[in-house]
Write an enzyme that holds these catalytic residues in place. Structure first.
Site, mmCIF file in Angstrom:
data_model
loop_
_atom_site.group_PDB
_atom_site.id
_atom_site.type_symbol
_atom_site.label_atom_id
_atom_site.label_comp_id
_atom_site.label_asym_id
_atom_site.label_seq_id
_atom_site.Cartn_x
_atom_site.Cartn_y
_atom_site.Cartn_z
ATOM 1 N N HIS A 1 0.859 -1.177 0.000
ATOM 2 C CA HIS A 1 0.000 0.000 0.000
ATOM 3 C C HIS A 1 0.900 1.232 0.000
ATOM 4 O O HIS A 1 2.009 1.209 0.518
ATOM 5 C CB HIS A 1 -0.867 -0.033 1.267
ATOM 6 C CG HIS A 1 -1.963 0.982 1.319
ATOM 7 N ND1 HIS A 1 -1.723 2.314 1.615
ATOM 8 C CD2 HIS A 1 -3.303 0.864 1.162
ATOM 9 C CE1 HIS A 1 -2.869 2.965 1.629
ATOM 10 N NE2 HIS A 1 -3.843 2.119 1.346
ATOM 11 N N ASP B 1 3.003 -4.267 8.170
ATOM 12 C CA ASP B 1 1.686 -3.645 8.006
ATOM 13 C C ASP B 1 0.632 -4.752 8.105
ATOM 14 O O ASP B 1 0.478 -5.560 7.191
ATOM 15 C CB ASP B 1 1.638 -2.940 6.643
ATOM 16 C CG ASP B 1 0.253 -2.431 6.274
ATOM 17 O OD1 ASP B 1 -0.696 -2.609 7.060
ATOM 18 O OD2 ASP B 1 0.117 -1.863 5.166
ATOM 19 N N GLN C 1 -4.548 -5.455 6.690
ATOM 20 C CA GLN C 1 -5.435 -6.377 5.991
ATOM 21 C C GLN C 1 -5.419 -7.781 6.603
ATOM 22 O O GLN C 1 -6.241 -8.617 6.229
ATOM 23 C CB GLN C 1 -5.027 -6.462 4.513
ATOM 24 C CG GLN C 1 -5.201 -5.168 3.741
ATOM 25 C CD GLN C 1 -6.658 -4.777 3.563
ATOM 26 O OE1 GLN C 1 -7.540 -5.620 3.510
ATOM 27 N NE2 GLN C 1 -6.911 -3.488 3.465
ATOM 28 N N LYS D 1 -10.769 -1.405 9.967
ATOM 29 C CA LYS D 1 -10.769 -2.641 9.181
ATOM 30 C C LYS D 1 -11.027 -3.860 10.066
ATOM 31 O O LYS D 1 -11.327 -4.942 9.562
ATOM 32 C CB LYS D 1 -9.433 -2.794 8.443
ATOM 33 C CG LYS D 1 -9.177 -1.681 7.425
ATOM 34 C CD LYS D 1 -7.890 -1.905 6.672
ATOM 35 C CE LYS D 1 -7.493 -0.695 5.849
ATOM 36 N NZ LYS D 1 -8.438 -0.369 4.769
ATOM 37 N N CYS E 1 -4.676 2.389 -3.854
ATOM 38 C CA CYS E 1 -3.472 2.920 -3.201
ATOM 39 C C CYS E 1 -2.298 1.971 -3.385
ATOM 40 O O CYS E 1 -1.501 1.747 -2.466
ATOM 41 C CB CYS E 1 -3.721 3.176 -1.716
ATOM 42 S SG CYS E 1 -4.948 4.445 -1.397
#
Length: 417
Positions: free
Chosen positions: A134, A211, A214, A237, A375
């Protein structure tokens, strides 16, 4: 509505999607005269009643600023706020709440870490990211590299959408200082082998930044098992509120890093001669925090902890499997990202159709998806497309919704054939 009930083992409780859907009031509505089918969970997931009630209760019964109030409401707010921090610590299996920093989201967390590590970088040092990142895990590192003279090097991906391990091994060298990777790709759904990659990096003394935005809606990560130095995610999220996220960092590294912002909670003592910093985690939490949002995130994690997580994962896998089966029913449809280990995310294109047209026409049928570059422009460039349509599923989606998505795509394809 199809009843997607998946048993873990014979004789145990089942995961019942219809029961779960009743916990999400936003799903019970019509869009353009059609029942809402929300398939944009990768962008932001919906919120259960437990989260809505927890935030409402906070504002109705205990709102106050935290830590410094010498009164009952201040005590209540502080207890709820720090209780949420402990809930997050347990969710990530962090060693201590000292390692849990509240941020505005994943993006701010990455920027905090990048700025905090800048002092370790010298000209010619290297920061490894991947081609599937991202923008939030690319741009902050580019900004720090420009400031320090370091270089950002991208690990390649395969046509199937998996990390190219040969590329990874060839790029990781004596000048590599930081490895910043996504746990799960927001475009491809690919689940990266983070534990093994972190292990290789740690053997070389490389700092690892993961990260997890997700990943957390689908898995309960264990940061100690992963071995990473930093891990971050956004609450919205994870079926929680917007405006708050989490940074996990190993205490030793957080102690060594300078504060990211100044003022308020992050100080110990201020004078015009010298200011000293508060202890962890408050050293990185300047100003009044997002108290109600922290309470909401804690409630979201509590809600998820009350579900049959194995059944939930099995249900999501069934959604993706059914979607993969139906791809061939839409002429000209091509899935972008076919990794063997994926979460239920499907990015796709249809020959002769622009992704934004697909999104608009699906919305007319009550189906919400995401379109565009997500993104992730470098990844779009790699696949030679301006963007894709993306359906991202959550545990409250049903097999019937998957089937209705493909019926709608068939109609759109016939319309433009």
């Amino acid at each position: 509505m199809t009843d997607l009930s998946v048993a873990k083992k014979a004789g145990t409780a089942v995961f019942n999607v219809n029961a779960v859907r009743r916990d999400f009031p936003i799903l019970d509505q019509q869009i353009n005269g059609k029942p809402l089918m929300y398939l944009d969970n990768g962008a932001s997931a919906q919120k259960p009643v437990a989260v809505l009630d927890a935030m409402d209760r906070y504002y109705r019964e205990m709102h106050s600023n935290v830590h410094r109030g010498a009164h009952t409401l201040g005590d209540r707010a502080t207890t709820a706020f720090e209780g949420a921090r402990e809930t997050v610590r347990g969710f990530l299996n962090a060693d201590s709440t000292r390692e849990i920093i509240w941020t505005r989201g994943t993006t701010e967390a990455i920027n905090l870490v990048a700025n905090g590590l800048a002092g370790r970088l010298k000209p010619g040092d290297e920061i490894l990211v991947s081609h599937m990142e991202h923008h939030a895990n690319i741009v902050p590192w580019q900004m720090i590299a420009e400031r320090t003279g370091a270089k950002v090097l991208p690990v390649q991906v395969t046509p199937q959408g998996e990390l190219d391990l040969d590329s990874f091994n060839s790029l990781m060298g004596d000048r590599t200082r930081i490895l910043a990777l996504t746990h799960v790709s927001n475009v491809l759904g690919t689940v990266n082998p983070i534990a093994s990659l972190v292990e290789q990096a740690r053997a070389r003394g490389i700092i690892t930044v993961i990260d997890g935005a997700q990943a957390v809606p689908h898995y309960k990560p264990d940061v100690q098992a992963l071995g990473c130095d930093f891990y971050m995610f956004s609450a919205h999220k994870l079926f929680g509120p917007t405006g708050i996220g989490v940074l996990y960092g190993k205490a030793q590294l957080l102690e060594e890093m300078p504060p990211y912002q100044g003022g308020g909670e992050m100080i110990e003592r201020v004078s015009f001669e010298r200011t000293t910093w508060n202890t962890l985690p408050y050293k990185f939490e300047a100003g009044t925090p997002a108290i109600a949002e922290a309470v909401g995130l804690g409630a979201a994690i509590d809600y998820l902890n009350g579900l049959d997580r194995a059944g939930m994962e099995a249900a999501e896998n069934a959604l993706l499997a059914r979607a993969n089966e139906l791809v061939e029913t839409v002429p000209g449809m091509q899935v972008i990202g076919t990794a063997s280990n994926k979460v239920p995310v499907m990015s796709f294109k249809i020959e002769g159709l622009h992704p934004s047209d697909i999104g608009t026409l699906l919305d007319q049928q009550g189906i919400a998806i995401r379109t565009g570059h997500h993104c992730a422009m470098p990844l779009m460039d790699f696949y030679g497309v301006p963007g894709t349509a993306r359906a991202s599923f959550a545990f409250y989606n049903t097999l019937e919704e998957v089937e209705q998505l493909f019926i709608a795509l068939q109609k759109i394809q016939r319309l433009f054939a």
